[in-house]
Design a protein around this motif. Structure first.
Motif, PDB file in Angstrom:
ATOM      1  N   ARG A  42      -7.190  -5.213  10.700  1.00 46.73           N
ATOM      2  CA  ARG A  42      -8.195  -4.815  11.697  1.00 46.73           C
ATOM      3  C   ARG A  42      -9.523  -4.482  11.034  1.00 46.73           C
ATOM      4  O   ARG A  42      -9.566  -4.093   9.879  1.00 46.73           O
ATOM      5  N   TRP A  45     -13.477   1.145  12.655  1.00 49.33           N
ATOM      6  CA  TRP A  45     -14.384   1.837  13.577  1.00 49.33           C
ATOM      7  C   TRP A  45     -14.975   3.003  12.797  1.00 49.33           C
ATOM      8  O   TRP A  45     -14.282   3.697  12.069  1.00 49.33           O
ATOM      9  N   SER A  77     -16.311  -2.730  12.838  1.00 51.65           N
ATOM     10  CA  SER A  77     -16.329  -3.327  14.170  1.00 51.65           C
ATOM     11  C   SER A  77     -17.445  -2.725  15.019  1.00 51.65           C
ATOM     12  O   SER A  77     -18.286  -3.436  15.546  1.00 51.65           O
ATOM     13  N   HIS A  78     -17.432  -1.390  15.133  1.00 53.43           N
ATOM     14  CA  HIS A  78     -18.403  -0.646  15.938  1.00 53.43           C
ATOM     15  C   HIS A  78     -18.654   0.698  15.262  1.00 53.43           C
ATOM     16  O   HIS A  78     -17.769   1.241  14.607  1.00 53.43           O
ATOM     17  N   THR A 125     -13.333   1.478  24.218  1.00 50.13           N
ATOM     18  CA  THR A 125     -13.592   0.280  25.022  1.00 50.13           C
ATOM     19  C   THR A 125     -13.789  -0.949  24.139  1.00 50.13           C
ATOM     20  O   THR A 125     -13.758  -2.072  24.622  1.00 50.13           O
ATOM     21  N   HIS A 126     -13.978  -0.705  22.843  1.00 54.42           N
ATOM     22  CA  HIS A 126     -14.156  -1.803  21.893  1.00 54.42           C
ATOM     23  C   HIS A 126     -12.989  -1.902  20.922  1.00 54.42           C
ATOM     24  O   HIS A 126     -13.154  -2.338  19.779  1.00 54.42           O
ATOM     25  N   GLY A 127     -11.822  -1.470  21.379  1.00 57.85           N
ATOM     26  CA  GLY A 127     -10.597  -1.722  20.625  1.00 57.85           C
ATOM     27  C   GLY A 127     -10.014  -0.575  19.834  1.00 57.85           C
ATOM     28  O   GLY A 127      -8.927  -0.712  19.277  1.00 57.85           O
ATOM     29  N   PRO A 129      -7.701   2.052  18.979  1.00 55.88           N
ATOM     30  CA  PRO A 129      -6.437   2.376  19.640  1.00 55.88           C
ATOM     31  C   PRO A 129      -6.257   3.878  19.862  1.00 55.88           C
ATOM     32  O   PRO A 129      -6.827   4.696  19.153  1.00 55.88           O
ATOM     33  N   ARG A 131      -7.014   6.408  22.272  1.00 52.55           N
ATOM     34  CA  ARG A 131      -8.209   7.229  22.497  1.00 52.55           C
ATOM     35  C   ARG A 131      -7.910   8.732  22.438  1.00 52.55           C
ATOM     36  O   ARG A 131      -8.646   9.493  21.807  1.00 52.55           O
TER      37      ARG A 131
END
Length: 155
Positions: A42, A45, A77-78, A125-127, A129, A131
């Motif tokens: 992955r 984040w 990723s973000h 919201t962008h993956g 896992p 939350r």
């Protein structure tokens, strides 16, 4: 302590508490690379929390952070930045993050939020896992950092 940096699973985090120094960018990059190594399938984040007591980084520190953010393209990723506070200082932090985006030229989305809950929700919201677990863990990380209870975090 000026900054606490850590990672768990595919999430890298920093709590900026006082003065930001150029070498802190390398510490944050090490956490990002650690998160990548712990979840190689992955992207990572990134979540950074800026406390109300944090001093605006100087030009050298901003350049080091921008360069580091540009160097982790393809890994992150973000990225979410949480500024704990309001008013002029919050506006200033948003301006700095915008400037880092321009300087770093990273390709991943990089946004500023007013609360940890908002930032984690956006990352979810962008993956990102789980939350609820991420919010719990990041809250605990933040509280331990500002209480001076962290020396290093890697899981």
């Amino acid at each position: 302590m000026d900054v606490a940096v850590g990672y768990w699973s595919s999430l890298a985090a920093a709590v900026w508490m006082k003065t930001t120094h150029p070498h802190h960018a390398a510490s944050l990059k090490a956490a990002i690379l650690g998160a990548q190594a712990s979840s190689p399938s992955r992207k990572v984040w990134l979540l950074q929390i800026v406390t109300p007591e944090a001093i605006v980084p100087d030009t050298r520190s901003r350049s080091a952070l921008a360069g580091m953010l540009g160097s982790v393209d393809g890994i992150v990723s973000h990225s979410a930045v949480i500024h704990i506070g309001s008013g002029f200082r919050a506006s200033l932090v948003r301006s700095i993050v915008t400037g880092l985006n321009a300087l770093g030229r990273q390709q991943f989305p990089h946004r500023v939020f007013a609360s940890l809950e908002e930032g984690v929700a956006w990352l979810a919201t962008h993956g990102l896992p789980d939350r609820a677990a991420a919010h719990h863990d990041l809250s605990a990380f933040y509280e331990a950092a500002v209480a001076g209870q962290l020396t290093s975090v890697r899981t």
